[in-house]
Design a protein around this motif. Structure first.
Motif, PDB file in Angstrom:
ATOM      1  N   ALA A   1       0.822  -1.228   0.000  1.00 41.83           N
ATOM      2  CA  ALA A   1       0.000   0.000   0.000  1.00 41.83           C
ATOM      3  C   ALA A   1       0.848   1.267   0.000  1.00 41.83           C
ATOM      4  O   ALA A   1       0.437   2.304  -0.511  1.00 41.83           O
ATOM      5  N   SER A   2       2.061   1.175   0.566  1.00 45.20           N
ATOM      6  CA  SER A   2       2.899   2.385   0.625  1.00 45.20           C
ATOM      7  C   SER A   2       3.700   2.609  -0.661  1.00 45.20           C
ATOM      8  O   SER A   2       4.324   3.650  -0.814  1.00 45.20           O
TER       9      SER A   2
ATOM     10  N   HIS B   1       9.583  -8.490   3.742  1.00 47.44           N
ATOM     11  CA  HIS B   1       8.706  -7.822   4.712  1.00 47.44           C
ATOM     12  C   HIS B   1       7.924  -8.860   5.511  1.00 47.44           C
ATOM     13  O   HIS B   1       7.756  -8.718   6.720  1.00 47.44           O
TER      14      HIS B   1
ATOM     15  N   LEU C   1       8.050  -9.525   9.479  1.00 45.74           N
ATOM     16  CA  LEU C   1       6.858  -9.533  10.350  1.00 45.74           C
ATOM     17  C   LEU C   1       6.797 -10.827  11.161  1.00 45.74           C
ATOM     18  O   LEU C   1       6.400 -10.824  12.330  1.00 45.74           O
TER      19      LEU C   1
ATOM     20  N   VAL D   1       9.059 -10.431  14.066  1.00 50.98           N
ATOM     21  CA  VAL D   1       8.414  -9.650  15.144  1.00 50.98           C
ATOM     22  C   VAL D   1       7.501 -10.566  15.967  1.00 50.98           C
ATOM     23  O   VAL D   1       7.551 -10.578  17.202  1.00 50.98           O
TER      24      VAL D   1
ATOM     25  N   MET E   1       8.661   0.815   4.177  1.00 51.68           N
ATOM     26  CA  MET E   1       9.044   0.804   5.594  1.00 51.68           C
ATOM     27  C   MET E   1       7.871   1.232   6.479  1.00 51.68           C
ATOM     28  O   MET E   1       7.633   0.634   7.530  1.00 51.68           O
TER      29      MET E   1
ATOM     30  N   ALA F   1       4.672   0.885   5.858  1.00 48.48           N
ATOM     31  CA  ALA F   1       3.688  -0.201   5.938  1.00 48.48           C
ATOM     32  C   ALA F   1       4.159  -1.269   6.912  1.00 48.48           C
ATOM     33  O   ALA F   1       3.367  -1.800   7.697  1.00 48.48           O
ATOM     34  N   PHE F   2       5.471  -1.577   6.886  1.00 52.31           N
ATOM     35  CA  PHE F   2       6.012  -2.607   7.780  1.00 52.31           C
ATOM     36  C   PHE F   2       5.846  -2.196   9.244  1.00 52.31           C
ATOM     37  O   PHE F   2       5.377  -2.984  10.068  1.00 52.31           O
TER      38      PHE F   2
ATOM     39  N   LEU G   1       2.226  -2.457  10.247  1.00 53.45           N
ATOM     40  CA  LEU G   1       1.773  -3.843  10.437  1.00 53.45           C
ATOM     41  C   LEU G   1       2.394  -4.464  11.689  1.00 53.45           C
ATOM     42  O   LEU G   1       1.740  -5.233  12.399  1.00 53.45           O
ATOM     43  N   ALA G   2       3.664  -4.116  11.949  1.00 57.89           N
ATOM     44  CA  ALA G   2       4.320  -4.625  13.164  1.00 57.89           C
ATOM     45  C   ALA G   2       3.594  -4.096  14.404  1.00 57.89           C
ATOM     46  O   ALA G   2       3.382  -4.838  15.372  1.00 57.89           O
TER      47      ALA G   2
ATOM     48  N   VAL H   1       0.441  -3.273  14.501  1.00 55.80           N
ATOM     49  CA  VAL H   1      -0.837  -4.008  14.567  1.00 55.80           C
ATOM     50  C   VAL H   1      -0.619  -5.344  15.282  1.00 55.80           C
ATOM     51  O   VAL H   1      -1.404  -5.732  16.157  1.00 55.80           O
TER      52      VAL H   1
ATOM     53  N   PHE I   1      -4.874   0.451   6.266  1.00 53.52           N
ATOM     54  CA  PHE I   1      -4.593   0.147   4.861  1.00 53.52           C
ATOM     55  C   PHE I   1      -5.203   1.208   3.950  1.00 53.52           C
ATOM     56  O   PHE I   1      -4.541   1.726   3.044  1.00 53.52           O
TER      57      PHE I   1
ATOM     58  N   LEU J   1      -3.330   4.459   4.048  1.00 50.95           N
ATOM     59  CA  LEU J   1      -2.071   4.377   3.285  1.00 50.95           C
ATOM     60  C   LEU J   1      -2.340   4.510   1.791  1.00 50.95           C
ATOM     61  O   LEU J   1      -1.641   5.229   1.078  1.00 50.95           O
ATOM     62  N   LEU J   2      -3.393   3.806   1.338  1.00 48.30           N
ATOM     63  CA  LEU J   2      -3.730   3.809  -0.087  1.00 48.30           C
ATOM     64  C   LEU J   2      -4.163   5.206  -0.542  1.00 48.30           C
ATOM     65  O   LEU J   2      -3.736   5.683  -1.599  1.00 48.30           O
TER      66      LEU J   2
ATOM     67  N   ARG K   1      -1.284   7.522  -0.853  1.00 45.48           N
ATOM     68  CA  ARG K   1      -0.523   7.275  -2.082  1.00 45.48           C
ATOM     69  C   ARG K   1      -1.216   7.873  -3.290  1.00 45.48           C
ATOM     70  O   ARG K   1      -0.598   8.451  -4.180  1.00 45.48           O
TER      71      ARG K   1
END
Lengths: 331, 85
Positions: free
Chosen positions: A297-298, A309, A313, A316, B1, B3-4, B7-8, B10, B72, B75-76, B79
């Motif tokens: 998404a980024s 990635h 994760l 983590v 980065m 997004a990572f 998610l981390a 989350v 999400f 983020l979208l 962008r």
């Protein structure tokens, strides 16, 4: 402790060697017989041998036999592990032949619980962090089929990108072994080492650019193996934490689509391939929201970056799982 | 980065709420068992406790899904704004 670590190293070596040795034979056999699939995340769409997860099944089962030699008193649980995982692998192979469908597949993978229940290879007194030991004599056996269906199918649903299943599950297995040693379930840790060996060997061929695909036979097998190991090693809560990226991916997809689905039946793909080979998150509102789509998404990325990635994760989750196990032991 | 990291976070949030949920479920069990066993018997009590646990898990999953989907979509859209400008 040192003896257990040496045994784990030996089992890991056996799983690694058998898997690595079998890959060339199985992959060329599959290619010769036309058992190939399209690698859809590359612009040139190469054909890659499928059903090669069979090498994982054979490699890990071979290492399981070695564990049987080390721990004859643990034989019942080793038989339960082998039987349960082989049933789930058979479901994966059957799906390749007759297309079971998205609703029946989780039910059939739950059948892997039968050997565990019949051989009573479980302890219905799980421990939880901050709570301690509990007594779940009625609920625990009922949860075993559900647990196997969830772990097997969650791992299967993340097997979409080169090396994503083998990489994330290898990290998960390292964490599960660590948790087992913390818990004192050395026999289960030695058993899990065989799975780690198989996954590491498989990853060499499955990482970007993939030369083999595991297919359902491999991914369902690995997911079920992790589920069974969590039960045998009594690290259930840690295993849920370890598999969070896989469960997240499966759950987001299900929540977005609203039902169980197969990748092939989704017209709006979550990710599209750009002409330069990079992957981009789909902006189609009908597309399922998967972990890869969230990562992308980024901005667009190479396929191997998406896999990295996912593995990060998993790392983590692995750290949190070890923290969970330490909370259980220290409490 | 970005997004990572999101998610981390989350995953960490889900882990903390999972532990909190387990504590709430098991802390309420002695109370449930003492009151329910007398009235409805052991089997119904187990079913009831499993039901309450399942509802709590579903609520937890709904919160988890909402959080991740909102992240999400933000983020979208960020962008899309960057692409159009």
């Amino acid at each position: 402790m040192l003896e257990e670590i040496l045994r784990s190293a030996l089992t890991l070596g056996a799983g690694f060697a058998v898997t690595l040795a079998l890959v060339p034979f199985i992959s060329s056999f599959m290619r010769r017989h036309g058992v190939v699939g399209v690698d859809v995340h590359k612009p040139e769409r190469p054909l890659v041998p499928e059903l090669c997860g069979l090498v994982l099944v054979l490699g890990v089962t071979a290492s399981t036999l070695i564990v049987g030699v080390f721990y004859s008193e643990y034989l019942l649980r080793i038989v339960a592990f082998a039987a349960a995982t082989l049933i789930v692998a058979a479901v994966g192979a059957l799906d390749r032949l007759v297309r079971i469908g998205p609703k029946l597949k989780p039910l059939l993978t739950a059948l892997g619980a039968i050997p565990i229940l019949l051989l009573v290879a479980y302890d219905s007194h799980p421990s939880f962090p901050l709570i301690g030991g509990t007594r779940l004599t009625i609920i625990y056996p009922l949860l075993i089929p559900v647990a196997l269906a969830v772990t097997a199918n969650s791992v299967n649903m993340l097997d979409v990108y080169n090396g994503s299943m083998s990489g994330t599950c290898a990290v998960a297995t390292v964490a599960i072994i660590t948790c087992m040693f913390i818990r004192g379930s050395a026999e289960a840790a030695v058993l899990a080492a065989g799975l780690l060996g198989g996954l590491l060997a498989f990853h060499i061929y499955n990482r970007y650019p993939a030369k083999i695909f595991a297919s359902d036979v491999g991914s369902l097998y690995v997911g079920a193996a992790i589920g069974v190991l969590a039960i045998l090693g009594r690290v259930e809560v840690a295993a849920v934490t370890i598999l969070m990226p896989q469960i997240m991916n499966a759950f987001y997809g299900l929540a977005a689509i609203g039902r169980l689905y197969e990748r092939k039946e989704i017209s709006a793909r979550p990710v599209r391939v750009l002409p330069d080979g990079r992957l981009e998150a789909s902006r189609d509102p009908r597309a399922p929201i998967t972990l890869a789509r969230m990562i992308l998404a980024s901005g667009p990325m190479r396929e191997y970056e998406v896999t990295r990635h996912m593995i990060a994760l998993s790392a983590v989750s692995a750290i949190l799982a070890v923290a969970t196990e330490l909370l259980i032991v220290w409490w | 980065m970005r997004a990572f990291v999101g998610l981390a976070l989350v995953i960490v949030f889900v882990w903390i709420t999972m532990l909190a949920g387990l504590v709430v479920i098991f802390a309420s069990l002695p109370f449930l068992i003492s009151t329910l066993s007398v009235r409805i018997g052991r089997l119904l009590e187990s079913v009831m406790v499993a039901g309450i646990g399942a509802v709590m898990v579903l609520v937890w999953l709904a919160i988890w899904k909402e959080l991740a989907f909102r992240y999400f979509l933000s983020l979208l859209s960020r962008r899309e704004t960057a692409d159009s400008s």
